[in-house]
Design a protein around this motif. Structure first.
Motif, PDB file in Angstrom:
ATOM      1  N   ALA A   1       3.528  -2.893  -3.069  1.00 45.13           N
ATOM      2  CA  ALA A   1       2.909  -1.780  -2.347  1.00 45.13           C
ATOM      3  C   ALA A   1       3.977  -0.824  -1.821  1.00 45.13           C
ATOM      4  O   ALA A   1       3.789   0.402  -1.838  1.00 45.13           O
ATOM      5  N   TRP A   2       5.093  -1.375  -1.355  1.00 52.08           N
ATOM      6  CA  TRP A   2       6.214  -0.557  -0.861  1.00 52.08           C
ATOM      7  C   TRP A   2       6.774   0.313  -1.990  1.00 52.08           C
ATOM      8  O   TRP A   2       7.009   1.520  -1.811  1.00 52.08           O
TER       9      TRP A   2
ATOM     10  N   ILE B   1      -0.858   3.099   9.712  1.00 52.26           N
ATOM     11  CA  ILE B   1      -0.668   3.160   8.268  1.00 52.26           C
ATOM     12  C   ILE B   1      -1.124   4.504   7.706  1.00 52.26           C
ATOM     13  O   ILE B   1      -0.497   5.063   6.799  1.00 52.26           O
TER      14      ILE B   1
ATOM     15  N   ALA C   1       0.879  -0.902   4.442  1.00 50.61           N
ATOM     16  CA  ALA C   1      -0.254  -1.715   4.020  1.00 50.61           C
ATOM     17  C   ALA C   1      -0.373  -2.899   4.962  1.00 50.61           C
ATOM     18  O   ALA C   1       0.621  -3.342   5.552  1.00 50.61           O
TER      19      ALA C   1
ATOM     20  N   VAL D   1      -8.037   5.059   6.613  1.00 55.42           N
ATOM     21  CA  VAL D   1      -7.347   4.415   5.500  1.00 55.42           C
ATOM     22  C   VAL D   1      -8.347   3.931   4.456  1.00 55.42           C
ATOM     23  O   VAL D   1      -9.557   3.923   4.689  1.00 55.42           O
TER      24      VAL D   1
ATOM     25  N   ALA E   1      -7.419  -6.012   2.441  1.00 55.08           N
ATOM     26  CA  ALA E   1      -6.228  -5.183   2.619  1.00 55.08           C
ATOM     27  C   ALA E   1      -6.617  -3.763   2.972  1.00 55.08           C
ATOM     28  O   ALA E   1      -7.707  -3.291   2.649  1.00 55.08           O
TER      29      ALA E   1
ATOM     30  N   TRP F   1      -4.669   0.331   3.069  1.00 52.86           N
ATOM     31  CA  TRP F   1      -3.525   1.118   2.645  1.00 52.86           C
ATOM     32  C   TRP F   1      -3.885   2.601   2.766  1.00 52.86           C
ATOM     33  O   TRP F   1      -5.055   2.943   2.945  1.00 52.86           O
TER      34      TRP F   1
ATOM     35  N   VAL G   1      -3.246  -2.140  -2.892  1.00 50.03           N
ATOM     36  CA  VAL G   1      -2.369  -3.295  -2.731  1.00 50.03           C
ATOM     37  C   VAL G   1      -2.670  -4.277  -3.867  1.00 50.03           C
ATOM     38  O   VAL G   1      -3.835  -4.520  -4.195  1.00 50.03           O
TER      39      VAL G   1
ATOM     40  N   LEU H   1       3.325  -7.120  -0.855  1.00 49.13           N
ATOM     41  CA  LEU H   1       3.806  -6.050   0.019  1.00 49.13           C
ATOM     42  C   LEU H   1       4.972  -5.301  -0.621  1.00 49.13           C
ATOM     43  O   LEU H   1       5.096  -4.075  -0.474  1.00 49.13           O
TER      44      LEU H   1
ATOM     45  N   PHE I   1       4.343  -2.536   6.823  1.00 45.54           N
ATOM     46  CA  PHE I   1       3.836  -3.468   5.811  1.00 45.54           C
ATOM     47  C   PHE I   1       3.672  -4.819   6.505  1.00 45.54           C
ATOM     48  O   PHE I   1       4.659  -5.413   6.950  1.00 45.54           O
TER      49      PHE I   1
ATOM     50  N   GLN J   1       4.481   3.177  -2.972  1.00 42.15           N
ATOM     51  CA  GLN J   1       4.430   4.277  -2.014  1.00 42.15           C
ATOM     52  C   GLN J   1       5.776   5.001  -1.890  1.00 42.15           C
ATOM     53  O   GLN J   1       6.008   5.738  -0.923  1.00 42.15           O
TER      54      GLN J   1
END
Length: 352
Positions: free
Chosen positions: A69-70, A217, A223, A277, A330, A332, A339, A66, A146, A73
């Motif tokens: 992924a953060w 999301i 995510a 998504v 997952a 996103w 992810v 996560l 997330f 983004q």
């Protein structure tokens, strides 16, 4: 007979047979007698052991995925770090520690736990300190999200339908001289083919929750990682009960046993696609954890004195343990990087 069993018997006598979904809801979440409302079922002294309780590795890998992924983004701040059905708070505690690998993530993270049980909320506060608790996903903050859901969807109420000569008959719970028993309601038409005797399961709550998460999301970024046991477009009766680490008849001890069913990832993926998504291909839990570096982490823990690190890793990743039984998927935002550890499913859920 348990107190809840007596209440269920009286209700059936008054209003007729109940659906499996209604039965599961009562058994698990009744405010006075429900399984999750009255106890801590986790660990060796409880009824089952989940992955976060086996090793910190599991939560750390979730947190690192996560966190990346953060970062991918654009490191939005603030963001919601959330878990569905957080148990004792062990997984969230490990994730919170792991996200410190991403500069600024800990300060930007606002923890929100989706938990209905007052008893478990208190256990989570003991582990994590003050956190935001909400009853359902619709109450999560309107900001980047997330999230991890580990062994959450399997406990949502299901309905079952059995193929008979005249269509699909819903399996319901009624009474006989010995107590609670399964029976069949009158057949109905469903847009599903099958052979006589086939059982299919439907979890409307799961698709509704996935739709809400995916829309959030798609709108704000984030995510979600879903980890559970199950398959894709499954057929068969998977309704089960566990008490004292052993399976038992789901009708035997209402309120005193955990009730679950295998998760069908196909309708979850379809709901997420419809909500706008990107969705990953479901993969084995073991493959996902190993792709993130779980083995290297276990060896480091072992070198630091954790003698159980490698055996815990084996339970989490080996094919004959949890590694293949549990799947991970997952979601996103479209256009964002995948992810970590996941591949794109395709433009339509049918492609899997």
């Amino acid at each position: 007979m348990t107190a809840l069993a007596d209440m269920i018997v009286q209700r059936i006598r008054a209003t007729g047979p109940m659906t499996i979904a209604d039965y599961m809801e009562l058994c698990l979440m009744h405010p006075r007698h429900g399984y999750y409302a009255t106890r801590d079922p986790f660990g060796r002294d409880g009824d089952f052991v989940t992955a976060p309780e086996m090793s910190q590795i599991f939560g750390e890998m979730c947190g690192l995925a996560l966190a990346q992924a953060w970062l991918d983004q654009g490191a939005p701040s603030p963001f919601t770090l959330s878990e569905l059905g957080p148990g004792r708070g062990t997984l969230m505690n490990d994730m919170r520690r792991a996200i410190q690998a991403a500069p600024g993530a800990r300060d930007a993270a606002q923890i929100a736990l989706v938990e209905r049980s007052p008893y478990l909320r208190q256990r989570q506060r003991e582990t994590l300190g003050p956190v935001l608790h909400v009853d359902d996903v619709t109450q999560l903050p309107e900001q980047p999200l997330f999230l991890v859901a580990n062994e959450f969807f399997d406990a949502l109420p299901i309905r079952q339908f059995q193929r008979v000569e005249t269509g699909w008959a819903e399996r319901v719970i009624g009474l006989d001289d010995a107590g609670l028993r399964f029976g069949l309601a009158p057949a109905v038409d469903l847009p599903r083919s099958g052979n006589i005797g086939d059982v299919i399961e439907d979890c409307a709550a799961a698709t509704a929750i996935m739709t809400t998460l995916a829309r959030r999301i798609a709108r704000h970024g984030g995510a979600a990682i879903i980890i559970d046991y199950g398959g894709w477009n499954g057929v068969g009766d998977t309704f089960q009960a566990v008490r004292g680490h052993r399976p038992e008849n789901p009708l035997a001890n209402p309120g005193d046993a955990d009730l679950t069913a295998h998760v069908d990832f196909a309708p979850l993926a379809a709901a997420a696609f419809r909500a706008g998504v990107q969705v990953s291909r479901p993969i084995h839990q073991g493959d996902w954890l190993l792709s993130l570096g779980a083995e290297a982490r276990a060896r480091k823990l072992e070198a630091a004195g954790d003698r159980g690190a490698m055996s815990a890793l084996a339970r989490l990743t080996h094919a004959d343990e949890m590694g293949h039984l549990f799947k991970a998927m997952a979601i996103w935002p479209k256009g964002a990087p995948a992810v970590p550890g996941f591949d794109v499913l395709g433009q339509h859920a049918d492609n899997a």
